[in-house]
Write an enzyme that holds these catalytic residues in place. Structure first.
Site, PDB file in Angstrom:
ATOM      1  N   SER A 270       3.965  99.363   2.012  1.00 43.68           N
ATOM      2  CA  SER A 270       4.133 101.009   2.449  1.00 43.68           C
ATOM      3  C   SER A 270       2.761 101.468   1.890  1.00 43.68           C
ATOM      4  O   SER A 270       2.224 100.973   1.034  1.00 43.68           O
ATOM      5  CB  SER A 270       5.323 101.410   1.655  1.00 43.68           C
ATOM      6  OG  SER A 270       5.367 103.007   1.547  1.00 43.68           O
TER       7      SER A 270
ATOM      8  N   TYR B 239       9.883 103.856  -6.275  1.00 45.78           N
ATOM      9  CA  TYR B 239       9.486 103.301  -5.067  1.00 45.78           C
ATOM     10  C   TYR B 239       7.945 102.943  -5.213  1.00 45.78           C
ATOM     11  O   TYR B 239       7.761 101.517  -4.658  1.00 45.78           O
ATOM     12  CB  TYR B 239       9.877 104.221  -4.162  1.00 45.78           C
ATOM     13  CG  TYR B 239       9.545 103.760  -2.646  1.00 45.78           C
ATOM     14  CD1 TYR B 239      10.245 102.383  -2.323  1.00 45.78           C
ATOM     15  CD2 TYR B 239       8.688 104.355  -1.760  1.00 45.78           C
ATOM     16  CE1 TYR B 239       9.979 102.072  -0.899  1.00 45.78           C
ATOM     17  CE2 TYR B 239       8.478 103.931  -0.586  1.00 45.78           C
ATOM     18  CZ  TYR B 239       9.179 102.675  -0.090  1.00 45.78           C
ATOM     19  OH  TYR B 239       9.069 102.340   1.125  1.00 45.78           O
TER      20      TYR B 239
END
Length: 258
Positions: A143, A156
């Site tokens: 990501s 995250y």
């Protein structure tokens, strides 16, 4: 037969987290390109339905229920393969958006277990088969969170930074072997489940993530990118590909209409 289909014909591709979103879209793309796809996820009914859909369309597909955080199950799954050409490490996700001061350690633990340890489990277990193929490819779906920070996302972000380092280190360690290591780092992708899962089913909070953004990325946009990297000639390694919607300049700079 197209050039893409020629590049993937007779190859087997394992896709983790294939029950929805980017994983399901990637399975469809790779199947359409000629790969035999093996779909894995915890939700067996979802991947069984997708495998049936692909088979009915004339593709080769099978489903295998798997929790990537369960090493014994992963090892048993890996025993099915003498050789394997493609592994797409897609299983993962986000939980919560709390600041470091009040974040739930259990959320952090779950994100690390799925995104990082899950990727490690599957990659370790299948690396011998990928190497034995003589032309293997490992894809790590990270990501943009693995390359820059943002407030409220530390758990995250930390997991995705670790996943990025895993891919980068593996590439260094196996250079000279017949296995490529590719990292795809998407930015804002609107799928049915990612934000809803992060906010534990709160539809209002999930909708705010994409509010005013006319065209966030779709799962198929990312799947198209994955399929492109996998179908490059064997000597071509796309080390890292960052893909964002045009409206997103960074993790914290997004153009929103209205």
């Amino acid at each position: 037969m197209s050039a893409t289909a020629q590049a993937t014909s007779s190859r087997t591709a394992v896709v983790t987290g294939a029950s929805s979103g980017i994983g399901a879209a990637t399975a469809r793309r790779l199947a359409a390109s000629g790969c035999r796809v093996v779909l894995t996820a915890r939700r067996e009914e979802r991947i069984a339905a997708l495998a049936a859909e692909l088979t009915e369309a004339g593709h080769q597909a099978e489903a295998y229920a798997l929790d990537v955080t369960d090493r014994a199950a992963v090892d048993e799954f890996a025993g099915r393969f003498d050789t394997l050409e493609v592994l797409v490490n897609n299983a993962g996700g986000a939980l919560g958006a709390d600041p470091v001061a009040s974040g739930d350690p259990e959320d952090w633990r779950q994100m690390y277990e799925t995104n990082v340890i899950g990727t490690l489990h599957v990659t370790q277990a299948l690396l011998p088969a990928l190497t034995a193929s003589g032309d293997g490819t490992v894809v790590v779906l990270s990501s943009t969170a693995g390359h820059a920070t943002y407030e409220g996302g530390a758990g995250y972000v930390a997991a995705k930074h670790a996943q990025h380092v895993l891919a980068e280190t593996l590439r260094l360690e196996i250079v000279g072997s017949p296995v490529r290591v590719i990292e795809i780092a998407p930015g804002m992708v609107k799928t049915d489940e990612f934000a809803l899962t992060r906010f534990r089913g709160d539809e209002e909070k999930a909708a705010k993530v994409y509010a005013g953004v006319a065209e966030p990325l779709t799962a198929d946009d990312v799947a198209d990118t994955i399929a492109w990297t996998v179908t490059r000639p064997s000597h071509v390694n796309i080390d890292l590909l960052v893909v964002r919607p045009r409206a997103q300049a960074s993790n914290t700079k997004v153009y929103r209409e209205g």
